[in-house]
Write a protein that holds these residues in place. Structure first.
Motif, PDB file in Angstrom:
ATOM      1  N   LEU A 109       0.833  -1.192   0.000  1.00 37.09           N
ATOM      2  CA  LEU A 109       0.000   0.000   0.000  1.00 37.09           C
ATOM      3  C   LEU A 109       0.868   1.243   0.000  1.00 37.09           C
ATOM      4  O   LEU A 109       1.848   1.317   0.745  1.00 37.09           O
ATOM      5  N   ALA A 110       0.491   2.209  -0.830  1.00 48.03           N
ATOM      6  CA  ALA A 110       1.204   3.490  -0.831  1.00 48.03           C
ATOM      7  C   ALA A 110       0.547   4.403   0.180  1.00 48.03           C
ATOM      8  O   ALA A 110      -0.672   4.574   0.176  1.00 48.03           O
ATOM      9  N   LEU A 111       1.375   4.984   1.050  1.00 46.55           N
ATOM     10  CA  LEU A 111       0.860   5.851   2.108  1.00 46.55           C
ATOM     11  C   LEU A 111       0.933   7.304   1.644  1.00 46.55           C
ATOM     12  O   LEU A 111       1.613   7.619   0.656  1.00 46.55           O
ATOM     13  N   PRO A 112       0.255   8.212   2.379  1.00 49.93           N
ATOM     14  CA  PRO A 112       0.299   9.637   1.996  1.00 49.93           C
ATOM     15  C   PRO A 112       1.718  10.205   1.949  1.00 49.93           C
ATOM     16  O   PRO A 112       1.979  11.127   1.190  1.00 49.93           O
ATOM     17  N   ASN A 113       2.637   9.664   2.730  1.00 48.73           N
ATOM     18  CA  ASN A 113       4.003  10.180   2.717  1.00 48.73           C
ATOM     19  C   ASN A 113       4.838   9.517   1.623  1.00 48.73           C
ATOM     20  O   ASN A 113       6.056   9.617   1.611  1.00 48.73           O
ATOM     21  N   LEU A 114       4.193   8.808   0.735  1.00 50.22           N
ATOM     22  CA  LEU A 114       4.792   8.214  -0.461  1.00 50.22           C
ATOM     23  C   LEU A 114       5.618   6.958  -0.180  1.00 50.22           C
ATOM     24  O   LEU A 114       6.198   6.391  -1.100  1.00 50.22           O
ATOM     25  N   TYR A 115       5.706   6.553   1.080  1.00 55.52           N
ATOM     26  CA  TYR A 115       6.358   5.278   1.359  1.00 55.52           C
ATOM     27  C   TYR A 115       5.365   4.149   1.103  1.00 55.52           C
ATOM     28  O   TYR A 115       4.153   4.366   1.130  1.00 55.52           O
ATOM     29  N   GLU A 116       5.920   2.964   0.852  1.00 58.56           N
ATOM     30  CA  GLU A 116       5.043   1.807   0.694  1.00 58.56           C
ATOM     31  C   GLU A 116       5.110   0.946   1.939  1.00 58.56           C
ATOM     32  O   GLU A 116       6.165   0.817   2.564  1.00 58.56           O
ATOM     33  N   ILE A 117       4.011   0.338   2.253  1.00 62.13           N
ATOM     34  CA  ILE A 117       3.976  -0.523   3.429  1.00 62.13           C
ATOM     35  C   ILE A 117       3.398  -1.873   3.029  1.00 62.13           C
ATOM     36  O   ILE A 117       2.565  -1.960   2.124  1.00 62.13           O
ATOM     37  N   GLU A 118       3.942  -2.923   3.675  1.00 59.58           N
ATOM     38  CA  GLU A 118       3.475  -4.265   3.347  1.00 59.58           C
ATOM     39  C   GLU A 118       2.424  -4.703   4.363  1.00 59.58           C
ATOM     40  O   GLU A 118       2.597  -4.486   5.567  1.00 59.58           O
ATOM     41  N   VAL A 119       1.374  -5.316   3.873  1.00 59.23           N
ATOM     42  CA  VAL A 119       0.298  -5.800   4.745  1.00 59.23           C
ATOM     43  C   VAL A 119       0.063  -7.271   4.426  1.00 59.23           C
ATOM     44  O   VAL A 119       0.015  -7.648   3.260  1.00 59.23           O
ATOM     45  N   ARG A 120      -0.038  -8.083   5.463  1.00 59.64           N
ATOM     46  CA  ARG A 120      -0.372  -9.490   5.226  1.00 59.64           C
ATOM     47  C   ARG A 120      -1.669  -9.819   5.922  1.00 59.64           C
ATOM     48  O   ARG A 120      -1.887  -9.365   7.054  1.00 59.64           O
ATOM     49  N   HIS A 121      -2.496 -10.588   5.292  1.00 58.98           N
ATOM     50  CA  HIS A 121      -3.713 -11.002   5.974  1.00 58.98           C
ATOM     51  C   HIS A 121      -4.117 -12.387   5.500  1.00 58.98           C
ATOM     52  O   HIS A 121      -3.711 -12.832   4.419  1.00 58.98           O
ATOM     53  N   ALA A 122      -4.932 -13.046   6.320  1.00 57.93           N
ATOM     54  CA  ALA A 122      -5.415 -14.374   5.967  1.00 57.93           C
ATOM     55  C   ALA A 122      -6.388 -14.259   4.804  1.00 57.93           C
ATOM     56  O   ALA A 122      -7.011 -13.217   4.600  1.00 57.93           O
ATOM     57  N   ALA A 123      -6.505 -15.323   4.038  1.00 58.31           N
ATOM     58  CA  ALA A 123      -7.282 -15.270   2.795  1.00 58.31           C
ATOM     59  C   ALA A 123      -8.739 -14.896   3.040  1.00 58.31           C
ATOM     60  O   ALA A 123      -9.358 -14.215   2.236  1.00 58.31           O
ATOM     61  N   TYR A 124      -9.300 -15.310   4.177  1.00 59.65           N
ATOM     62  CA  TYR A 124     -10.731 -15.109   4.394  1.00 59.65           C
ATOM     63  C   TYR A 124     -11.077 -13.726   4.929  1.00 59.65           C
ATOM     64  O   TYR A 124     -12.205 -13.291   4.844  1.00 59.65           O
ATOM     65  N   THR A 125     -10.084 -13.019   5.537  1.00 53.08           N
ATOM     66  CA  THR A 125     -10.422 -11.706   6.083  1.00 53.08           C
ATOM     67  C   THR A 125     -10.533 -10.703   4.944  1.00 53.08           C
ATOM     68  O   THR A 125      -9.929 -10.863   3.893  1.00 53.08           O
ATOM     69  N   TYR A 126     -11.289  -9.671   5.184  1.00 52.25           N
ATOM     70  CA  TYR A 126     -11.464  -8.563   4.251  1.00 52.25           C
ATOM     71  C   TYR A 126     -12.153  -8.977   2.956  1.00 52.25           C
ATOM     72  O   TYR A 126     -12.205  -8.190   2.022  1.00 52.25           O
ATOM     73  N   ALA A 127     -12.654 -10.203   2.859  1.00 49.00           N
ATOM     74  CA  ALA A 127     -13.283 -10.635   1.609  1.00 49.00           C
ATOM     75  C   ALA A 127     -14.384  -9.663   1.162  1.00 49.00           C
ATOM     76  O   ALA A 127     -14.447  -9.312  -0.019  1.00 49.00           O
ATOM     77  N   PRO A 128     -15.257  -9.178   2.118  1.00 53.48           N
ATOM     78  CA  PRO A 128     -16.333  -8.276   1.687  1.00 53.48           C
ATOM     79  C   PRO A 128     -15.814  -6.987   1.063  1.00 53.48           C
ATOM     80  O   PRO A 128     -16.531  -6.332   0.315  1.00 53.48           O
TER      81      PRO A 128
END
Lengths: 227, 372
Positions: free
Chosen positions: B330-349
């Motif tokens: 994900l690109a943040l407002p300060n232009l840095y990128e951040i890595e996010v990991r999540h399980a396959a079932y979360t955030y599906a909606p």
């Protein structure tokens, strides 16, 4: 009761035990800590008296110590049919019990402790004397008691090389045999009781030696913080 | 592996090691200069850290190379010169082993006295007992001591041998946090006092930050990078080093607020709050958040207590599967990128697609600020 055989037995056992320690500790160190060609062969040879008939061992000893052998021809060392021959025979019969036990105990000492001693300035001799042997001492003592007890009860090989001369080479097991032959069952009973008690006490002692106090085992393993 | 600045060249080097060793399933190459400092040898287990220490201490001989300490050749094996291999007992290299290797049949006093002989042996032992705060424990056996106490005995015993260098193998790994921090401070003080080269082996980042001045990153028997700790973090010489560090979301930030309720960090324009910690106002710190601890928020749901802080907007620039779930960048407002990991079932909606804007929480309690 004639106490001569008991005293002679003790004398033979003490000398045999000393022989075992003098030859056995270096050999056990070698077998436990050094890899060398023929180690398996040496170990098998040392263990052989465990399974050979004692008379076979006695026969070899006759060849090594008897007339025409280097010990007699070169050194003039006439030892057959003396209590010294009985001590040598007993030592050889007890030797495998001592060496195998001591070897296992030495192999069980954490080599990191020996490394630690080296980095702290100890020579190999000091490492052995101050670290390895003290830490292996229970197993070594257990082996010593086992070997000594085996030496005390030695019969066959002793008969071959020392005979059964009353007052000179007749140890307790040999005297027992004599007593039974002569139907002196009172004497035989006393001797049987004596030998049984000694064997029982020594096996009891070995058990105690081989159960280490928790202390020693615990500290090498990962220490739990208890501040 | 050449990110050693000119400051390193100016340092009066006490240890200089350059050696290699080959085993059927492992090869080790080490080139190190260590002055009067604490060098952290960092790497995953099996990377060759302990083997390196053993070679320096003289417990095993490399196949080729040279080890010098204070101008003395401890080891040299090369085709042109005569073999030199000073035995361990003559090297005066102090070695504190993993799990301490105290002699279990000797008391603390006897352990410390082990390397000593001569008339002032007792005096020297008493001195060391006192300085390591062990006087009241002198007659205890190692198994009667706590881990931290055993550790102090091990260090005292090493000091008794009058070492010219100290090697410490995972010295604090078995200890709990409070004790570890205490002993780390002691070690720093000890190094300053004795002015010896110290090599400190660890696989824990926190330990490295707490005691180390320079970091040597080891992987698969090779030194990947050697340099000041902050530099190695900021400029990993290779993705390998970054991976060994195991920290995707590492960043540098300035402390703009520091009080009992917490810290506020300025990460190039992005304000983040963190748990309280003793750090000077205005200082630059290295911080990170694990990819698992970045939470994506549902716009239509109330916020749970844990994710009310550090709310930012990010745009998904990359999405890929990884074992057990997905990795997003994900690109943040300060232009840095951040890595996010999540399980396959979360955030599906939420149906997260590349290009989508989402609201995130960089959980305050998961933001780790390294104290240097």
């Amino acid at each position: 009761m004639n106490w001569q055989p008991l005293l002679l037995s003790l004398q033979v056992t003490v000398v045999a035990t000393m022989l075992m320690v003098v030859c056995g500790v270096p050999l056990a160190l070698l077998l436990a800590r050094r890899r060398f060609r023929g180690a398996a062969l040496v170990e098998t040879l040392v263990s052989l008296p465990l399974v050979l008939p004692p008379t076979v061992v006695g026969y070899y000893l006759l060849l090594v110590l008897g007339r025409g052998s280097p010990t007699v021809e070169w050194f003039g060392w006439q030892i057959l049919f003396t209590w010294g021959a009985a001590a040598i025979a007993s030592a050889i019969m007890g030797f495998p019990l001592f060496v195998l036990s001591a070897r296992a105990a030495i192999a069980g000492v954490d080599p990191v402790l020996e490394h630690a001693a080296r980095t702290l300035g100890s020579s190999e001799l000091e490492v052995t004397r101050r670290v390895t042997l003290p830490l292996a001492r229970r197993g070594i003592l257990a082996g010593l008691v086992l070997g000594a007890t085996r030496a005390l009860g030695e019969f066959g090989a002793t008969l071959m090389v020392a005979g059964s001369i009353p007052g000179r080479t007749q140890t307790l097991p040999l005297a027992l045999y004599d007593a039974v032959q002569n139907r002196q069952y009172d004497q035989a009973n006393v001797m049987v009781l004596l030998l049984t008690v000694l064997a029982f006490v020594s096996l009891w002692a070995v058990r105690r030696f081989e159960q280490p106090r928790q202390s020693f085992a615990a500290s090498a393993i990962s220490p739990q913080e208890r501040l | 592996m050449t990110r050693t600045g000119s400051a390193d060249l100016a340092r009066a080097s006490c240890l200089s090691a350059d050696f290699a060793l080959q085993r059927p399933d492992f090869s080790l190459t080490v080139r190190l200069e260590v002055g009067s400092e604490i060098l952290v040898l960092f790497g995953p287990s099996g990377s060759g850290k302990t083997t390196t220490l053993n070679a320096l201490a003289g417990l095993l001989a490399p196949d080729r190379g040279q080890i010098m300490l204070d101008g003395q050749i401890l080891f040299r094996r090369n085709p042109e010169a005569k073999l030199v291999n000073v035995p361990a007992r003559r090297r005066r290299v102090g070695y504190v082993f993993q799990n301490y290797a105290l002699f279990p049949h000797l008391t603390a006093r006897e352990n410390i006295g082990f390397p000593l002989r001569g008339p002032d042996r007792q005096h020297r032992v008493d001195e060391l007992l006192k300085r390591m705060n062990l006087a009241h424990l002198a007659d205890r056996y190692p198994h009667e001591l706590s881990g931290g106490q055993q550790q102090r005995v091990a260090i005292a015993r090493t000091l008794a041998s009058d070492p010219r260098m100290l090697l410490l193998d995972e010295p604090f790994s078995a200890l709990d946090t409070a004790v570890r921090q205490h002993l780390q401070r002691d070690l720093l003080a000890l190094q300053r006092e004795l002015a010896l080269p110290v090599i400190y082996v660890t696989h824990r980042l926190e330990d490295a930050f707490a005691v180390g001045q320079r970091l040597a990153v080891m992987h698969d028997g090779q030194l990947e990078q050697v340099g000041p700790i902050a530099d190695v973090f900021r400029y990993p010489a290779s993705p390998q080093v970054a991976e060994i560090m195991g920290i995707p979301n590492l960043f540098r930030a300035r402390v703009t607020t520091a009080h009992a309720d917490g810290l506020v960090l300025d990460w190039d324009g992005l304000e983040l709050s963190a748990l309280p910690q003793a750090i000077a106002l205005g200082s630059m710190v290295t911080a990170y958040i694990r990819p698992e601890d970045v939470k994506i928020l549902y716009p239509d749901r109330p916020l749970a207590e844990a994710v009310r802080d550090n709310l930012v907007t990010g745009r998904i620039v990359m999405s890929r599967p990884h074992p057990g779930g997905r990795v997003l960048h994900l690109a943040l407002p300060n232009l840095y990128e951040i890595e996010v990991r999540h399980a396959a079932y979360t955030y599906a909606p939420l149906g997260l697609q590349v290009g989508d804007e989402v609201r995130l929480s960089l959980r305050r309690d998961a933001l780790v600020v390294l104290s240097r």
